[in-house]
Every structure is written in structure tokens, then in C-alpha cells.
Scaffold this motif. Structure first.
Motif, PDB file in Angstrom:
ATOM      1  N   TYR A  85       3.722  16.850  -3.135  1.00 57.42           N
ATOM      2  CA  TYR A  85       4.318  16.206  -1.962  1.00 57.42           C
ATOM      3  C   TYR A  85       5.191  15.044  -2.398  1.00 57.42           C
ATOM      4  O   TYR A  85       5.182  14.652  -3.561  1.00 57.42           O
ATOM      5  CB  TYR A  85       3.266  15.778  -0.931  1.00 57.42           C
ATOM      6  CG  TYR A  85       2.402  14.583  -1.285  1.00 57.42           C
ATOM      7  CD1 TYR A  85       1.235  14.742  -2.017  1.00 57.42           C
ATOM      8  CD2 TYR A  85       2.740  13.295  -0.843  1.00 57.42           C
ATOM      9  CE1 TYR A  85       0.437  13.664  -2.315  1.00 57.42           C
ATOM     10  CE2 TYR A  85       1.936  12.211  -1.139  1.00 57.42           C
ATOM     11  CZ  TYR A  85       0.780  12.409  -1.880  1.00 57.42           C
ATOM     12  OH  TYR A  85      -0.015  11.336  -2.175  1.00 57.42           O
ATOM     13  N   VAL A  86       5.968  14.538  -1.438  1.00 59.72           N
ATOM     14  CA  VAL A  86       6.974  13.513  -1.727  1.00 59.72           C
ATOM     15  C   VAL A  86       6.727  12.304  -0.826  1.00 59.72           C
ATOM     16  O   VAL A  86       6.456  12.459   0.360  1.00 59.72           O
ATOM     17  CB  VAL A  86       8.394  14.085  -1.459  1.00 59.72           C
ATOM     18  CG1 VAL A  86       9.436  13.002  -1.592  1.00 59.72           C
ATOM     19  CG2 VAL A  86       8.702  15.225  -2.414  1.00 59.72           C
ATOM     20  N   SER A  87       6.804  11.097  -1.396  1.00 58.87           N
ATOM     21  CA  SER A  87       6.742   9.860  -0.584  1.00 58.87           C
ATOM     22  C   SER A  87       8.039   9.110  -0.762  1.00 58.87           C
ATOM     23  O   SER A  87       8.443   8.842  -1.900  1.00 58.87           O
ATOM     24  CB  SER A  87       5.613   8.945  -1.090  1.00 58.87           C
ATOM     25  OG  SER A  87       4.382   9.535  -0.941  1.00 58.87           O
ATOM     26  N   ILE A  88       8.674   8.772   0.343  1.00 56.80           N
ATOM     27  CA  ILE A  88       9.964   8.066   0.299  1.00 56.80           C
ATOM     28  C   ILE A  88       9.797   6.702   0.937  1.00 56.80           C
ATOM     29  O   ILE A  88       9.163   6.577   1.994  1.00 56.80           O
ATOM     30  CB  ILE A  88      11.043   8.880   1.055  1.00 56.80           C
ATOM     31  CG1 ILE A  88      11.226  10.244   0.384  1.00 56.80           C
ATOM     32  CG2 ILE A  88      12.363   8.130   1.121  1.00 56.80           C
ATOM     33  CD1 ILE A  88      11.794  10.208  -1.007  1.00 56.80           C
ATOM     34  N   ASN A  89      10.346   5.664   0.310  1.00 53.74           N
ATOM     35  CA  ASN A  89      10.283   4.296   0.849  1.00 53.74           C
ATOM     36  C   ASN A  89      11.674   3.828   1.239  1.00 53.74           C
ATOM     37  O   ASN A  89      12.622   3.961   0.464  1.00 53.74           O
ATOM     38  CB  ASN A  89       9.717   3.337  -0.202  1.00 53.74           C
ATOM     39  CG  ASN A  89       8.331   3.736  -0.625  1.00 53.74           C
ATOM     40  OD1 ASN A  89       7.484   4.012   0.209  1.00 53.74           O
ATOM     41  ND2 ASN A  89       8.107   3.811  -1.917  1.00 53.74           N
ATOM     42  N   LYS A  90      11.739   3.245   2.438  1.00 52.31           N
ATOM     43  CA  LYS A  90      13.036   2.761   2.940  1.00 52.31           C
ATOM     44  C   LYS A  90      12.862   1.311   3.358  1.00 52.31           C
ATOM     45  O   LYS A  90      12.023   0.997   4.183  1.00 52.31           O
ATOM     46  CB  LYS A  90      13.423   3.621   4.142  1.00 52.31           C
ATOM     47  CG  LYS A  90      14.805   3.371   4.682  1.00 52.31           C
ATOM     48  CD  LYS A  90      15.101   4.364   5.779  1.00 52.31           C
ATOM     49  CE  LYS A  90      16.341   3.968   6.541  1.00 52.31           C
ATOM     50  NZ  LYS A  90      16.589   4.836   7.686  1.00 52.31           N
ATOM     51  N   GLU A 135       7.678   4.152   5.205  1.00 52.41           N
ATOM     52  CA  GLU A 135       7.261   5.165   4.237  1.00 52.41           C
ATOM     53  C   GLU A 135       7.255   6.525   4.908  1.00 52.41           C
ATOM     54  O   GLU A 135       6.760   6.666   6.032  1.00 52.41           O
ATOM     55  CB  GLU A 135       5.859   4.850   3.697  1.00 52.41           C
ATOM     56  CG  GLU A 135       5.452   5.823   2.602  1.00 52.41           C
ATOM     57  CD  GLU A 135       4.132   5.476   1.960  1.00 52.41           C
ATOM     58  OE1 GLU A 135       3.838   4.283   1.804  1.00 52.41           O
ATOM     59  OE2 GLU A 135       3.383   6.420   1.625  1.00 52.41           O
ATOM     60  N   ARG A 136       7.807   7.506   4.208  1.00 49.19           N
ATOM     61  CA  ARG A 136       7.865   8.867   4.755  1.00 49.19           C
ATOM     62  C   ARG A 136       7.186   9.807   3.761  1.00 49.19           C
ATOM     63  O   ARG A 136       7.558   9.837   2.591  1.00 49.19           O
ATOM     64  CB  ARG A 136       9.324   9.257   4.940  1.00 49.19           C
ATOM     65  CG  ARG A 136       9.537  10.621   5.555  1.00 49.19           C
ATOM     66  CD  ARG A 136      11.008  10.918   5.661  1.00 49.19           C
ATOM     67  NE  ARG A 136      11.235  12.261   6.168  1.00 49.19           N
ATOM     68  CZ  ARG A 136      12.418  12.858   6.170  1.00 49.19           C
ATOM     69  NH1 ARG A 136      13.479  12.236   5.696  1.00 49.19           N
ATOM     70  NH2 ARG A 136      12.547  14.081   6.656  1.00 49.19           N
ATOM     71  N   ASP A 137       6.183  10.565   4.231  1.00 49.90           N
ATOM     72  CA  ASP A 137       5.480  11.531   3.387  1.00 49.90           C
ATOM     73  C   ASP A 137       5.841  12.938   3.834  1.00 49.90           C
ATOM     74  O   ASP A 137       5.714  13.265   5.016  1.00 49.90           O
ATOM     75  CB  ASP A 137       3.945  11.345   3.495  1.00 49.90           C
ATOM     76  CG  ASP A 137       3.502  10.042   2.884  1.00 49.90           C
ATOM     77  OD1 ASP A 137       2.571   9.414   3.414  1.00 49.90           O
ATOM     78  OD2 ASP A 137       4.085   9.640   1.859  1.00 49.90           O
ATOM     79  N   ILE A 138       6.280  13.764   2.869  1.00 49.49           N
ATOM     80  CA  ILE A 138       6.652  15.149   3.175  1.00 49.49           C
ATOM     81  C   ILE A 138       5.726  16.063   2.387  1.00 49.49           C
ATOM     82  O   ILE A 138       5.702  16.004   1.145  1.00 49.49           O
ATOM     83  CB  ILE A 138       8.123  15.424   2.779  1.00 49.49           C
ATOM     84  CG1 ILE A 138       9.049  14.447   3.510  1.00 49.49           C
ATOM     85  CG2 ILE A 138       8.514  16.855   3.096  1.00 49.49           C
ATOM     86  CD1 ILE A 138      10.459  14.412   2.964  1.00 49.49           C
TER      87      ILE A 138
END
Lengths: 518, 159
Positions: free
Chosen positions: A466-471, B90-93
Motif C-alpha cells: 500500500y501507499v501513504s501520501i503526505n500533503k 495523509e492519504r492511504d491507498i
């Protein structure tokens, strides 16, 4: 198969191996007591009661030794392993009962390890690991057998573990524009590629792998030592000079020894490193005092890491390793595919060992956008705020206490130190901007990170869990985000940092990791 | 086609306020206790405690509302997409195909407010969808299980 459905125990030598440290400590302790006893009996101040005291302590030591051995023998007797058709069952029937059932198809690596003691007595450790996050940081099953038996069971398990149509991993670079290798290796192939590292290659790798922090620390310590020695020599007092030199050697010596030990210790670790591809498995063998052999099914490899240390970067040398569960659980385990080599040679070897991984686009990865510098200077701003607060607080405190000559010297040293830290931060920022890159290719993702050194992680999309993105708030001005990808690996290796990428690329990444047609 | 994100119910906002209040009370109590025990005469310690109390106050009043407004999630045939945060987002995919395990967890405050948390576990770690109403959490967990089974059947057929 005659080994199926039988229960086995570890070789009896494991009792001594497991108790070695305790036995060693007890022998040392009892040795010290014997010396005390000797001195009490024949010394000037022999005391009657001392004999009883020392005898009592010796008896206690013997009693502890007997208990430890007894416990180890019971544990050995009550621990068994059996091989079923599709599973391995490990049982421990001591006070705390435990039964572990592992499906053979889930085994991600089968390793043979032999330390010096095992080589003398003719045994070997068989280590099995599964592709599971909960046990990623330790070996799942560890058993000691006679060498012939260990090799027989290893062959049996290799034959059963992860050999299926799925394990023919398709090429990750099928697009002709990306010059993919496009080769698949069938399960029936004999040795498709084998490479053995020679002594000169290992010595070069020891040099290229030196840490910049260790070098700076040793240079600093040696410089301080020399300065103190010269300063001491000016005094002219032979006794004082000798004492100072001995003290310097005692303090600085261990650090220098540790540095050289860690650098040249790699010579022992990587001795005779042989990596080969047989069918759908990677075989690795290395070590002088402790010989280790690993077998990793290709489908269990979750990423390939290409690394350049700071020296490697200056000399254009790369080394490659794999990320998987089972190799790297312990400090001595190395998952190295190649040592430090020129790019073309490393690429050639990797093409033979892992043609599934296309490295060609990786050499010219696109660097992160320049706008990322705005995000990175945040750390510098915070450091400036802290330094300003420190200076104001110090100035106020000194004014209240009254400044002296010593305080002015302290001020100069502190200023020089802070300027040096600033210079280091700015240099690191510049190097990071030149190093960091992210590439979304056909079938795999490549991430480059680092500042002085560089590390490129290449992982197929299907291995990204899975992927975690921080903005952050000012991302709306730059359009950049950062984050992490999570793969199956031990400890912190399971998290790979993604440097700044465009928000639009996040949607592309999402599409690629969710695509089930790969 | 643009995916529709779902938002949380009003009970979730109450839960966020309660948890923020408890956390702020603990942090404030610790700082005040340390100041009173070790730095009672230091003026700078009073300044530090006042700053901490101010941060706790904003953490209790403003942060939960911002967090509630920003929290959203989307579950479709391919993946779970969760977005949350206060200052940073934070966005979890998580691709559905990677999910090994699905669990519903309910803490003491969740039980009082009729909420629950769906935890999905992959080989690389765990991702949570929090502050869901219990019925919704159960429906989501059930739907995910069906999708995972469907994917497993499709994979077997392809082999």
C-alpha cells in the motif's frame, strides 16, 4: 519420500551451542574464584572463613551450570520437527507448548548456515523463513542437523517450495522503448548464471563501503590525539608524556580498532561470495569462519536495491542487493547480489541473475522538481529559529552572570560549530536535490534517495502492498507531495520513502498498483 | 470516472472531541505536574506551560472540527482510499487484492457512541478506516470479504 511423516530432533550439539555463553561466563567466574582461593590459601593474610565462602560460591556455580544444562537437555528432547506432504510442523512440548505449522508453498527462503563449531562437529543449521510481516524480523524455524541430513532436507524443500507456473515471473520491461530485457527463465533451467567474487573485488568493496561518518570521526579523534600528544611533549616531562600517550592510545585505540574491524571484517563476511540463478531460485553462498548458504525463490523477492556509498559515487561504483523476508533477519545475514562494481558489469550480472528486473531506465531517472527545495528548506528554517533562541537565551544568561574571557572563547567555538552545521545542512540539501528521483515505469517503480551516497530501490507494482501520501499546507503552491510505499520486508526495510512527486503522478501510481492485469 | 468519497457521521465528530479532550487533559496535567515538582520558581517554566495549555486548547476546540471536515474515504472494486489530517493531510491507498485480513475494532468511547474501526491488514502493514458507525463498519467489512473472495476465485480460474 522416506523423510515425510517422521519426527526429528535437533542434533545434540545444539545443547552446547545454546549454552555456550552461559558455560563460558560460569567458567570465567569459577576461574576467578579459584584464583581467589589460591591467593587466600597461600597469601599473607590467609583467613579461615574465606575457604568456606569460596567453596560455597564454587558449588553454586556448578549447581547453576548443571541446571542450565538440564534445562537445555529437556528443551532439546521436547522439541521436534516433522515434514508432511505440504507442510512443516515444529513442536515444542515444554511448559510453554507451541506448535507451528508452515505451508511449504509459503516458504520464502531456505538457508544453510555453519559457524566454526558446527564445521568442526559436522553439523549445519537449516533456517526457514516465510513471506509474513509478523515474523519478518526473525527466523521462523531454525534446526540443527548433521550436514548430510541438512542438505537432503534442503533439497527436498527446494523441490517443493514455490515452483509453479506463477513463479515464472514475466519481464517488467516489455515496452520496447524502455529496452526491456524481456527474458523469462523456465523452472527447468540448470544454472542460468553464476558469479563468484574474487579477493580483489572484495577488498575494493571494503574500501568503497566505508562510512563517511566513521572516517570523519576517526580523523577527528586521531587529530585530537596528536594535538594532545604534541602539547604534552612541549612540557618536557617524560613521565607525564608517557602517561598522556598511553591514555590517548587507550581512549582512541578501541574506536580505531572498531573502524578497521568493521571495514576489513567485510573481507571475512563476503569471502568467496557466490551468487547463482538456478531455475526460479537465487542461490547465495559466502563466509570464511561462518559459511552461509541461502536459497530465495525469485517470486519472493520484493525489491532490488542498488546502492552507491559516497566513495562509490565518486568512483562510479554500484552494488546490488535484494529485499525479501528471510535474508537479513539477523545482522550477519547479507542479501548481496553483487559487490561494488562499475555500472556496466553490475548490469550484466543482474541481467543474468534477475532478467525480470529491467534496469536500463534507472540510470537516467528524472530528478525531483526544483520546487521541492521549498519543502526541504523547512528544516533549515527550524534550525535557524532554534539557534536564534539559543543565542538570545545565552546572551541574556551571560549578561546576568557577567562575561569573561572564557565565555568569549566559548562563544567563538559555538559560532564556528553552528556555521559548520549550517554548511553541512546546505550541502546535504544541494546533494539531495541532485540525487532524489522517482520513476513510474512499465511494470515497476524506481525510487532514488540519499545525499552523499545514493540508494535506488526498484520494486514491481504488484509487490507494493500500500501507499501513504503526505500533503502539507504549502503543497497547493508547489503541487508536490511526498510519502512512503510499503512492501513486505523486515523491520524498517518495509517502508520506502518516496521523495517529492507531482500530485498527478499519485493518481498514476494508484492506477498502476491496482492494475490486476500485471 | 471521478470516485465519490464518503464522509463521516456527526457521532464521529463527538468522538473526536472526546478523544482530543482526554489527550489534552493528560498532556496538560503532565506538564503542570513537572513544573510544580521541579521548576516551581522558574519563570521560563511558567511560559512553557502556558504555551502548552494554549496548544491544548486549540487542540480541543479547533483541531477535531478540522479533522472531521477533512476525513473521507472511498471504497471501490479496486482499492480503499482514506484521506485524513489536520495540518498535513495523509492519504492511504490500499489495493483490495493485497488485503490479507479484515477486522472490526471498538474501543470504550467507540462503544458508547456506537462507532467502530475497520482495520485492513496487508503484507506491508495495516490501514484503518476510523469513526464509522457500527452498521456501516460491518457492511464495509462484509463487502470487502466478498470482493477478496471474488478476486481469489478469479485468480484461480485464470490459473
Amino acid at each position: 519420500m522416506d523423510i515425510e511423516k517422521k519426527k526429528f530432533r535437533c542434533h545434540v550439539s545444539i545443547i552446547f551451542e545454546q549454552c555456550a555463553q552461559v558455560i563460558g561466563a560460569l567458567i570465567l567466574y569459577m576461574g576467578v574464584q579459584f584464583i581467589d582461593l589460591w591467593m587466600e590459601l597461600f597469601g599473607d593474610d590467609a583467613a579461615a572463613g574465606a575457604l568456606d565462602e569460596i567453596a560455597g560460591t564454587l558449588l553454586l556455580g556448578v549447581a547453576i551450570l548443571v541446571l542450565v544444562l538440564l534445562f537445555a537437555i529437556i528443551k532439546w528432547r521436547k522439541t521436534t520437527i516433522s515434514l508432511e506432504e505440504d507442510a512443516i510442523i515444529w513442536e515444542k512440548n515444554t511448559l510453554h507448548k507451541k506448535t507451528l505449522t508452515i505451508g511449504i508453498k509459503n516458504i520464502s527462503s531456505i538457508n544453510i548456515e555453519r559457524n566454526l563449531f558446527e564445521r568442526i562437529v559436522g553439523t549445519a543449521k537449516l533456517k526457514l523463513d516465510t513471506a509474513s510481516l509478523s515474523t519478518a524480523d526473525s527466523t521462523d524455524v531454525l534446526f540443527v542437523f548433521r550436514l548430510e541430513d541438512a542438505m537432503r532436507y534442503k533439497e527436498y524443500l527446494e523441490g517443493k517450495a514455490s515452483i509453479s507456473d506463477d513463479s515464472r515471473v514475466a519481464s517488467t520491461g516489455a515496452d520496447e522503448k524502455e529496452a526491456g530485457h524481456g527474458k523469462t527463465i523456465s523452472a527447468d533451467d540448470a544454472v542460468a548464471a553464476e558469479y563468484t567474487s574474487q579477493l580483489t573485488e572484495i577488498l575494493r568493496h571494503c574500501f568503497y563501503d566505508i562510512s563517511i561518518v566513521s572516517v570523519l570521526f576517526c580523523v577527528l579523534l586521531t587529530g585530537v590525539g596528536i594535538y594532545l600528544a604534541v602539547d604534552s611533549l612541549k612540557s618536557g616531562n617524560i613521565e607525564a608524556v608517557t602517561g598522556d600517550i598511553i591514555a590517548a592510545v587507550v581512549v582512541i585505540g578501541p574506536f580505531l580498532y572498531a573502524f578497521f574491524r568493521s571495514t576489513l571484517g567485510k573481507l571475512l563476511d563476503y569471502y568467496n561470495l557466490t551468487v547463482s540463478r538456478k531455475g526460479n531460485q537465487i542461490h547465495m553462498k559466502y563466509g570464511l569462519l561462518k559459511v552461509k548458504e541461502y536459497v530465495v525463490p525469485v517470486e519472493k523477492i520484493n525489491a532490488v536495491k542498488i546502492r552507491q556509498t559516497w566513495i562509490g559515487r565518486l568512483c562510479k561504483r554500484y552494488n546490488a542487493s535484494i529485499e525479501c523476508v528471510g535474508v537479513g533477519d539477523e545482522k550477519e545475514e547479507i542479501a548481496q547480489l553483487t559487490l561494488s562494481l562499475p555500472y556496466e558489469e553490475m548490469n550484466r550480472r543482474l541481467s543474468g541473475l534477475l532478467p525480470e528486473y529491467n534496469l536500463t531506465p534507472v540510470k537516467d531517472m528524472k530528478k525531483i522538481p526544483k520546487a521541492a527545495l521549498l519543502h526541504k528548506t523547512g528544516g533549515l528554517v527550524i534550525f535557524t529559529v532554534i539557534v536564534t533562541a539559543f543565542w538570545i537565551g545565552t546572551a541574556v544568561a551571560f549578561r546576568e552572570m557577567g562575561a569573561t574571557e572564557i565565555d568569549k572563547t566559548f562563544g567563538c567555538i559555538a559560532t564556528a560549530l553552528i556555521l559548520a552545521i549550517y554548511a553541512y545542512i546546505i550541502l546535504t540539501l544541494i546533494l539531495q536535490m541532485r540525487t532524489e528521483a522517482v520513476g513510474l515505469y512499465n511494470g515497476f517503480m524506481a525510487i532514488a534517495t540519499g545525499s552523499f551516497g545514493r540508494s535506488i530501490v526498484i520494486t514491481p507494482y504488484k509487490k507494493i502492498q500500500y501507499v501513504s501520501i503526505n500533503k502539507f499546507p504549502f503543497c497547493r503552491f508547489t503541487g508536490l507531495v511526498s510519502g512512503n510505499i510499503h512492501i513486505l520486508a523486515q523491520g524498517l526495510n518495509s517502508i520506502k520513502s518516496v521523495p517529492y512527486i507531482r500530485e498527478t503522478d499519485v493518481e498514476l501510481l494508484k492506477e498502476k498498483i491496482c492494475d490486476r492485469s500485471r | 470516472m471521478k470516485k465519490e468519497y464518503s464522509k463521516l457521521s456527526k457521532n464521529a465528530l463527538v468522538c473526536m472531541y472526546i478523544t482530543a479532550l482526554i489527550a489534552a487533559a493528560i498532556v496538560a496535567a503532565v506538564f503542570i505536574a513537572v513544573r510544580n515538582l521541579f521548576f516551581a520558581d522558574a519563570s521560563w517554566a511558567t511560559v512553557v506551560v502556558n504555551v502548552v495549555l494554549l496548544l491544548c486548547l486549540s487542540g480541543v476546540t479547533v483541531a477535531p472540527y478540522v479533522r472531521f471536515c477533512r476525513y473521507r474515504y472511498c471504497i471501490d472494486d479496486e482499492c480503499i482510499d482514506v484521506v485524513e489530517g489536520i495540518i498535513g493531510i495523509e492519504r492511504d491507498i490500499v489495493p483490495i487484492e493485497r488485503i490479507h485480513q479484515i477486522a472490526i475494532n471498538r474501543g470504550p468511547i467507540d462503544r458508547i457512541l456506537g462507532l467502530g474501526r475497520v482495520s485492513v491488514t496487508t503484507a506491508g502493514g495495516e490501514v484503518d478506516i476510523r469513526f464509522l458507525e457500527v452498521e456501516k463498519a460491518e457492511k464495509i467489512a462484509e463487502s470487502l470479504k466478498h470482493r477478496i473472495n471474488k478476486i481469489a476465485v478469479e485468480d484461480r480460474e485464470q490459473q
